[in-house]
Motif scaffolding. Sequence first.
Motif, short mmCIF file in Angstrom:
data_model
loop_
_atom_site.label_atom_id
_atom_site.label_comp_id
_atom_site.label_asym_id
_atom_site.label_seq_id
_atom_site.Cartn_x
_atom_site.Cartn_y
_atom_site.Cartn_z
N HIS A 40 18.07 -5.20 4.17
CA HIS A 40 17.39 -4.17 4.61
C HIS A 40 15.94 -4.38 4.70
N SER A 41 15.00 -3.91 5.45
CA SER A 41 13.67 -3.56 5.40
C SER A 41 13.04 -2.37 5.10
N LEU A 42 12.19 -2.29 4.39
CA LEU A 42 11.59 -0.88 4.31
C LEU A 42 10.08 -1.01 4.67
N CYS A 43 9.69 -0.37 5.45
CA CYS A 43 8.26 -0.19 5.94
C CYS A 43 7.68 1.29 5.46
N ILE A 44 6.70 1.17 4.71
CA ILE A 44 5.85 2.36 4.43
C ILE A 44 4.54 2.25 4.94
N ALA A 45 4.33 3.32 5.86
CA ALA A 45 3.13 3.45 6.52
C ALA A 45 1.67 3.58 5.52
N GLU A 46 0.67 2.96 5.78
CA GLU A 46 -0.53 3.13 5.06
C GLU A 46 -0.98 4.58 5.32
N VAL A 47 -1.41 5.19 4.03
CA VAL A 47 -1.90 6.73 4.05
C VAL A 47 -3.39 6.69 4.85
N SER A 48 -3.31 7.66 5.62
CA SER A 48 -4.47 7.87 6.57
C SER A 48 -5.82 8.12 5.64
N GLU A 49 -7.13 7.94 5.98
CA GLU A 49 -8.15 8.43 5.31
C GLU A 49 -8.37 9.90 5.00
#
Length: 300
Positions: free
Chosen positions: A5-14
Amino acid sequence: LRHFHSLCIAEVSEDSYECIFSSILRGHLSLQPDKEPLMPSAVNLVKSTINVYRSIASSLLPTPSKCHYTFNMRDVSKVFQGMLAFDAAEIESDDKMSALWLHEMCRVFGDRLIDAPECNWFYEKLILNCKSLTKYTPERLEQLCFSSVSGSRYQQSVKPEEINAAVQESLKSYALMTGKDLNLVVFSDMVKHVCRIKRVLSFPRGHALLLGIAGSGKRALATLSAFLNRNHLCKVEVTRNYKLQTWRDDLKSMLRLAAKEPTIEGQRGVTLLMSEDQLANDALLEDVNGLLNGAEVPNL
């Protein structure tokens, strides 16, 4: 692939970063009821910090000769960690808060730069991103010093002679209490290095990599800084028969010592001092890396 399984965490916005750090800094200022006029400047400093960080991360990339040029959001959090160490009651104006911010930026980012052109570029970025710093020059930036060397509080050191005298007195105290002389000559650059190392050691899990030619006094400065910080100083004596299990036993003793309450003499915390030749075994380096990253060592 059913076990994968793959886990993708989006980068926190500015915007999220600005909200987080602005809340932290404004919360620190709100401890004093008369600091409401400083709140807009606090928000602007957060924006300036993130802008400078983005410029550094995109422009100053790591190379074989500059492998330590790796910057991330932890460095941004260390800037505000340093600002929170300063008593909010003593931040009387925007200029004082800007000077404190400038000092912390220079300690977190500027101290890692090794070329004069890069340092000047960095100073220009600071000034461009904060209009209240236009009165500063590179020479004046280098004279900024916030430290707790001359007292128990983190404060701005305006008079160099006072902090020089405090360092000189600490050398005498060290020789009197330990019976050993560090053989250090007190001058401006030496005092600056002591302030920088002591600042790092005063924070939880603070660590520093001291670079310089052999015999330049790195070990002595670290010893003096740990003494000023009232830390237990632990050194590893690596011999030919020094094995991994011996290192693990020494590490256990250090961690137990770090967990104890301050002694009658007021000693608190532990400073581990290691040199490059003591990290010949990669396993030792992995343990130190785990200790710094997660405050624990696997399979200890």
